[in-house]
Design a protein around this motif. Structure first.
Motif, PDB file in Angstrom:
ATOM      1  N   GLY A   1       0.804  -1.195   0.000  1.00 37.51           N
ATOM      2  CA  GLY A   1       0.000   0.000   0.000  1.00 37.51           C
ATOM      3  C   GLY A   1       0.849   1.261   0.000  1.00 37.51           C
ATOM      4  O   GLY A   1       2.080   1.200   0.083  1.00 37.51           O
ATOM      5  N   GLY A   2       0.166   2.399  -0.097  1.00 36.04           N
ATOM      6  CA  GLY A   2       0.884   3.662  -0.086  1.00 36.04           C
ATOM      7  C   GLY A   2       0.006   4.805  -0.524  1.00 36.04           C
ATOM      8  O   GLY A   2      -1.220   4.657  -0.626  1.00 36.04           O
TER       9      GLY A   2
ATOM     10  N   GLY B   1      -3.187   6.753 -10.737  1.00 38.44           N
ATOM     11  CA  GLY B   1      -1.985   5.957 -10.551  1.00 38.44           C
ATOM     12  C   GLY B   1      -2.287   4.490 -10.294  1.00 38.44           C
ATOM     13  O   GLY B   1      -3.443   4.052 -10.333  1.00 38.44           O
ATOM     14  N   SER B   2      -1.218   3.753 -10.017  1.00 37.94           N
ATOM     15  CA  SER B   2      -1.329   2.301  -9.828  1.00 37.94           C
ATOM     16  C   SER B   2      -0.573   1.857  -8.589  1.00 37.94           C
ATOM     17  O   SER B   2       0.407   2.491  -8.186  1.00 37.94           O
ATOM     18  CB  SER B   2      -0.750   1.557 -11.041  1.00 37.94           C
ATOM     19  OG  SER B   2      -1.445   1.860 -12.223  1.00 37.94           O
ATOM     20  N   LEU B   3      -1.038   0.774  -8.012  1.00 40.28           N
ATOM     21  CA  LEU B   3      -0.353   0.098  -6.921  1.00 40.28           C
ATOM     22  C   LEU B   3      -0.548  -1.395  -7.089  1.00 40.28           C
ATOM     23  O   LEU B   3      -1.553  -1.839  -7.664  1.00 40.28           O
ATOM     24  CB  LEU B   3      -0.905   0.514  -5.560  1.00 40.28           C
ATOM     25  CG  LEU B   3      -0.539   1.887  -5.019  1.00 40.28           C
ATOM     26  CD1 LEU B   3      -1.342   2.166  -3.747  1.00 40.28           C
ATOM     27  CD2 LEU B   3       0.951   1.971  -4.729  1.00 40.28           C
TER      28      LEU B   3
ATOM     29  N   GLN C   1      -3.486  -6.076  -8.447  1.00 41.92           N
ATOM     30  CA  GLN C   1      -2.989  -4.978  -9.266  1.00 41.92           C
ATOM     31  C   GLN C   1      -4.101  -3.959  -9.401  1.00 41.92           C
ATOM     32  O   GLN C   1      -5.195  -4.284  -9.875  1.00 41.92           O
ATOM     33  CB  GLN C   1      -2.566  -5.486 -10.650  1.00 41.92           C
ATOM     34  CG  GLN C   1      -2.093  -4.402 -11.585  1.00 41.92           C
ATOM     35  CD  GLN C   1      -0.800  -3.751 -11.130  1.00 41.92           C
ATOM     36  OE1 GLN C   1       0.128  -4.428 -10.708  1.00 41.92           O
ATOM     37  NE2 GLN C   1      -0.746  -2.426 -11.217  1.00 41.92           N
ATOM     38  N   MET C   2      -3.824  -2.742  -8.977  1.00 44.17           N
ATOM     39  CA  MET C   2      -4.833  -1.684  -8.986  1.00 44.17           C
ATOM     40  C   MET C   2      -4.381  -0.582  -9.908  1.00 44.17           C
ATOM     41  O   MET C   2      -3.348   0.064  -9.665  1.00 44.17           O
ATOM     42  CB  MET C   2      -5.037  -1.151  -7.567  1.00 44.17           C
ATOM     43  CG  MET C   2      -5.376  -2.232  -6.552  1.00 44.17           C
ATOM     44  SD  MET C   2      -5.796  -1.577  -4.926  1.00 44.17           S
ATOM     45  CE  MET C   2      -4.250  -0.826  -4.477  1.00 44.17           C
ATOM     46  N   ASN C   3      -5.135  -0.367 -10.956  1.00 43.71           N
ATOM     47  CA  ASN C   3      -4.844   0.681 -11.935  1.00 43.71           C
ATOM     48  C   ASN C   3      -5.955   1.726 -11.934  1.00 43.71           C
ATOM     49  O   ASN C   3      -7.058   1.475 -11.428  1.00 43.71           O
ATOM     50  CB  ASN C   3      -4.704   0.081 -13.333  1.00 43.71           C
ATOM     51  CG  ASN C   3      -3.575  -0.922 -13.437  1.00 43.71           C
ATOM     52  OD1 ASN C   3      -2.545  -0.788 -12.772  1.00 43.71           O
ATOM     53  ND2 ASN C   3      -3.747  -1.936 -14.261  1.00 43.71           N
TER      54      ASN C   3
END
Length: 115
Positions: free
Chosen positions: A9-10, A16-18, A81-83
């Motif tokens: 996380g962050g 953005g993506s994480l 994957q989160m975009n």
């Protein structure tokens, strides 16, 4: 003892993506469906994405087309994957089996999306 440890996380800007990771114990990984859940402030915890032991996936409507769940059987790890992240994706993200087991909840990983 079952352990689920989330990471990745962050703070990210909208769009953005994480990539989140969930390391699991051998006891559960091979036989259980897994899920990523999230809880935003003041809201109930909700299922975001799920994946069966065979690799079939499902997603909440709010993340379809933006999030992808996957699993690495060798590493016993589940990924998210989160975009195209949105401010409304801000939450603490957890992994657990499906259906979730109370004793398996970990600390989660905070995802904050700024507008």
């Amino acid at each position: 003892q079952v352990q689920l440890v989330e990471s990745g996380g962050g703070l990210v800007q909208a769009g953005g993506s994480l990539r989140l990771s969930c390391a699991t114990s051998r006891i559960i990984f091979g036989i259980r469906s897994m899920g990523w859940y999230r809880q935003a402030p003041g809201k109930q915890r909700e299922l975001v994405a799920g994946i069966t032991s065979g690799g079939s996936t499902n997603y909440a409507d709010s993340v379809k087309g933006r999030f992808t769940i996957s699993r690495d059987n060798t590493l016993r790890t589940v990924y998210l994957q989160m975009n195209s992240l949105k401010p409304e994706d801000t939450a603490v993200y957890y992994c657990n089996v499906r259906p979730p087991v109370y004793d398996y909840w970990g600390q989660g990983t905070q995802v904050t999306v700024s507008s």
